[in-house]
Scaffold this motif. Structure first.
Motif, PDB file in Angstrom:
ATOM      1  N   TYR A   1       0.803  -1.219   0.000  1.00 56.23           N
ATOM      2  CA  TYR A   1       0.000   0.000   0.000  1.00 56.23           C
ATOM      3  C   TYR A   1       0.837   1.271   0.000  1.00 56.23           C
ATOM      4  CZ  TYR A   1      -4.093  -2.899   0.650  1.00 56.23           C
ATOM      5  OH  TYR A   1      -5.078  -3.831   0.468  1.00 56.23           O
ATOM      6  N   TYR A   2       1.992   1.262   0.645  1.00 55.55           N
ATOM      7  CA  TYR A   2       2.801   2.464   0.737  1.00 55.55           C
ATOM      8  C   TYR A   2       3.907   2.540  -0.315  1.00 55.55           C
ATOM      9  CZ  TYR A   2       0.446   3.641   5.069  1.00 55.55           C
ATOM     10  OH  TYR A   2      -0.500   3.971   6.003  1.00 55.55           O
ATOM     11  N   ASN A   3       4.029   1.488  -1.133  1.00 53.38           N
ATOM     12  CA  ASN A   3       5.054   1.499  -2.178  1.00 53.38           C
ATOM     13  C   ASN A   3       4.472   1.141  -3.544  1.00 53.38           C
ATOM     14  OD1 ASN A   3       7.798   1.955  -0.739  1.00 53.38           O
ATOM     15  ND2 ASN A   3       6.802   0.409   0.520  1.00 53.38           N
ATOM     16  N   ASP A   4       4.148  -0.128  -3.736  1.00 53.90           N
ATOM     17  CA  ASP A   4       3.678  -0.586  -5.043  1.00 53.90           C
ATOM     18  C   ASP A   4       2.413   0.135  -5.498  1.00 53.90           C
ATOM     19  OD1 ASP A   4       5.751  -2.276  -4.745  1.00 53.90           O
ATOM     20  OD2 ASP A   4       4.592  -4.127  -4.686  1.00 53.90           O
ATOM     21  N   CYS A   5       1.439   0.251  -4.600  1.00 53.83           N
ATOM     22  CA  CYS A   5       0.163   0.870  -4.960  1.00 53.83           C
ATOM     23  C   CYS A   5       0.367   2.319  -5.391  1.00 53.83           C
ATOM     24  CB  CYS A   5      -0.805   0.795  -3.778  1.00 53.83           C
ATOM     25  SG  CYS A   5      -2.459   1.434  -4.149  1.00 53.83           S
ATOM     26  N   VAL A   6       1.129   3.066  -4.630  1.00 53.14           N
ATOM     27  CA  VAL A   6       1.385   4.467  -4.959  1.00 53.14           C
ATOM     28  C   VAL A   6       2.208   4.591  -6.240  1.00 53.14           C
ATOM     29  CG1 VAL A   6       2.463   6.600  -4.168  1.00 53.14           C
ATOM     30  CG2 VAL A   6       1.202   5.182  -2.552  1.00 53.14           C
TER      31      VAL A   6
ATOM     32  N   LEU B   1      -0.214   4.147  -9.037  1.00 51.66           N
ATOM     33  CA  LEU B   1      -1.078   5.331  -9.084  1.00 51.66           C
ATOM     34  C   LEU B   1      -0.376   6.453  -9.855  1.00 51.66           C
ATOM     35  CD1 LEU B   1      -3.066   6.883  -6.110  1.00 51.66           C
ATOM     36  CD2 LEU B   1      -1.707   8.314  -7.622  1.00 51.66           C
ATOM     37  N   LYS B   2       0.879   6.693  -9.527  1.00 52.68           N
ATOM     38  CA  LYS B   2       1.628   7.760 -10.184  1.00 52.68           C
ATOM     39  C   LYS B   2       1.850   7.456 -11.667  1.00 52.68           C
ATOM     40  CE  LYS B   2       4.175   9.244  -6.049  1.00 52.68           C
ATOM     41  NZ  LYS B   2       5.517   9.360  -5.420  1.00 52.68           N
ATOM     42  N   GLU B   3       2.138   6.193 -11.983  1.00 51.89           N
ATOM     43  CA  GLU B   3       2.377   5.816 -13.377  1.00 51.89           C
ATOM     44  C   GLU B   3       1.130   6.017 -14.223  1.00 51.89           C
ATOM     45  OE1 GLU B   3       5.258   4.638 -15.068  1.00 51.89           O
ATOM     46  OE2 GLU B   3       6.081   5.584 -13.268  1.00 51.89           O
ATOM     47  N   PHE B   4      -0.008   5.544 -13.714  1.00 48.15           N
ATOM     48  CA  PHE B   4      -1.261   5.688 -14.454  1.00 48.15           C
ATOM     49  C   PHE B   4      -1.668   7.155 -14.554  1.00 48.15           C
ATOM     50  CE2 PHE B   4      -2.334   1.137 -13.092  1.00 48.15           C
ATOM     51  CZ  PHE B   4      -1.907   0.625 -14.314  1.00 48.15           C
ATOM     52  N   LEU B   5      -1.423   7.902 -13.496  1.00 50.34           N
ATOM     53  CA  LEU B   5      -1.754   9.316 -13.497  1.00 50.34           C
ATOM     54  C   LEU B   5      -0.935  10.056 -14.558  1.00 50.34           C
ATOM     55  CD1 LEU B   5      -3.636  11.176 -11.858  1.00 50.34           C
ATOM     56  CD2 LEU B   5      -1.675  11.739 -10.425  1.00 50.34           C
ATOM     57  N   LYS B   6       0.324   9.680 -14.677  1.00 47.50           N
ATOM     58  CA  LYS B   6       1.212  10.289 -15.668  1.00 47.50           C
ATOM     59  C   LYS B   6       0.698  10.015 -17.092  1.00 47.50           C
ATOM     60  CE  LYS B   6       5.490   9.529 -14.868  1.00 47.50           C
ATOM     61  NZ  LYS B   6       6.769   8.778 -14.802  1.00 47.50           N
ATOM     62  N   LEU B   7       0.296   8.760 -17.341  1.00 48.25           N
ATOM     63  CA  LEU B   7      -0.221   8.403 -18.660  1.00 48.25           C
ATOM     64  C   LEU B   7      -1.520   9.146 -18.966  1.00 48.25           C
ATOM     65  CD1 LEU B   7       0.419   4.552 -18.673  1.00 48.25           C
ATOM     66  CD2 LEU B   7       1.566   6.273 -20.079  1.00 48.25           C
ATOM     67  N   TRP B   8      -2.369   9.274 -17.934  1.00 49.34           N
ATOM     68  CA  TRP B   8      -3.641   9.965 -18.113  1.00 49.34           C
ATOM     69  C   TRP B   8      -3.408  11.437 -18.471  1.00 49.34           C
ATOM     70  CZ3 TRP B   8      -8.302   8.988 -14.371  1.00 49.34           C
ATOM     71  CH2 TRP B   8      -9.454   9.536 -14.915  1.00 49.34           C
TER      72      TRP B   8
END
Length: 342
Positions: A174-179, A182-189
């Motif tokens: 939750y504090y590493n992989d999930c975030v 989240l950042k990778e998908f947000l960047k693509l979006w």
């Protein structure tokens, strides 16, 4: 807290709080024909980005920018995880039915997990909660690093799941992989939906109706809609609508002005939409309405009638003049995360 559906809309912006959520839903019993026994949905800031269910048995990207992941190892692994969770959920519902002394009926077992990240403060937050028949069942308290339950039927599961090694693994997720994802998908979006200017329209049902200033198709979500009266900002009798998402990832918003026809006639009103430094202004002569459409059609019809009448009169006169001539005939040649048993 009851939770059956987790589609919470939080506008995607370039900064602020972002949420990455996966929801699993298992169902048993007589339901509507075609309803899958298991489904999985992942959302980013309230927008669905992928989908899986037990009928189609494959993951489907729900955003164009997600399609590049369909050929990756991660996509294949996530699909296999969902296939495994599907069977686990079926077994878990049977276990819960026994614990709650239920022999039949429609029952639902759900899990919502994911993370929240504020890119302004850097704060992280993970969450993992389970529900049965719309009621809270088990919750992962990441601060205490343990599962908790408010119902007696959840005690055996909490005792089983509160394994130190497993809990530490989840904390890291939750504090590493999930975030990270989240950042990778947000960047693509963000790359897929760079600045898109709004399309603005003034809409009115009839002359006595309110006038709606409708802005749609814009990205990012920050937009300002202002009414002007004789060149001055006007806030009376104005209803500002909520920001709403479009299916393509862009947004829409409305502002409604309620004034009488006389006030429209005696003043000059305009709607001003500001988005990412661009200003769009719409005035009264650009209003689209059923009334104006009716008048336009009526004018067109009257025009046709006048032409036909004129042609008929002209034809009649020519017929009289041509009555003494020989008639000639003319022919026209043209024309992520593994679930557990209870």
């Amino acid at each position: 807290m009851k939770f059956i559906i987790f589609f919470i809309f939080i506008p995607l912006v370039y900064s602020g709080t972002h949420r990455f959520i996966t929801t699993y839903t298992g169902t048993i019993g007589q339901t509507i024909a075609g309803t899958p026994e298991f489904s999985a949905v992942t959302t980013l800031d309230g927008q669905q980005i992928d989908y899986y269910d037990s009928n189609i048995k494959k993951m489907i990207p729900k955003q164009d920018w997600m399609k590049e992941f369909t050929s990756t190892k991660v996509w294949k692994e996530d699909t296999e995880i969902r296939e495994g969770v599907q069977q686990i959920y079926k077994n878990n519902i049977h276990v819960l039915m026994k614990r709650f002394n239920q022999s039949d009926g429609v029952h639902t077992y759900q899990r919502m997990y994911g993370c929240e990240y504020d890119d302004e403060t850097g704060q992280l937050y993970g969450f993992d909660q389970y529900g049965y028949d719309g009621e809270d069942f088990i919750l992962l308290d990441l601060k205490e690093n343990r599962y908790i339950t408010a119902v007696q039927q959840g005690i055996p599961t909490v005792q089983k799941w509160n394994n130190r090694a497993q809990l530490e693994f989840l904390r890291q997720y939750y504090y590493n992989d999930c975030v990270y994802w989240l950042k990778e998908f947000l960047k693509l979006w963000k790359e897929a939906y760079r600045i898109k200017s709004p399309e603005v329209s003034l809409l009115q049902k009839d002359l006595s109706s309110s006038v709606v200033c409708h802005a749609t198709g814009f990205y990012p979500s920050g937009v300002t809609i202002t009414w002007l009266k004789n060149g001055q900002e006007h806030y009376e009798d104005v209803d500002l609508g909520e920001l709403l998402p479009n299916v393509d990832g862009t947004f829409q918003k409305t502002s409604t002005l309620r004034v009488s026809p006389d006030e429209w006639k005696n003043n000059q009103f305009s709607c001003v939409v500001e988005h990412q430094g661009k200003t769009i202004r719409k005035t009264e002569d650009e209003i689209k309405s059923n009334y104006r459409l009716y008048v336009t059609i009526l004018v067109c019809v009257m025009g046709v009638v006048i032409v036909l009448l004129t042609g008929t009169v002209y034809y009649s006169k020519m017929k009289k003049r041509m009555s003494g001539f020989i008639r000639v005939s003319v022919h026209d040649e043209g024309s992520i995360c593994i679930d557990k048993g209870l």
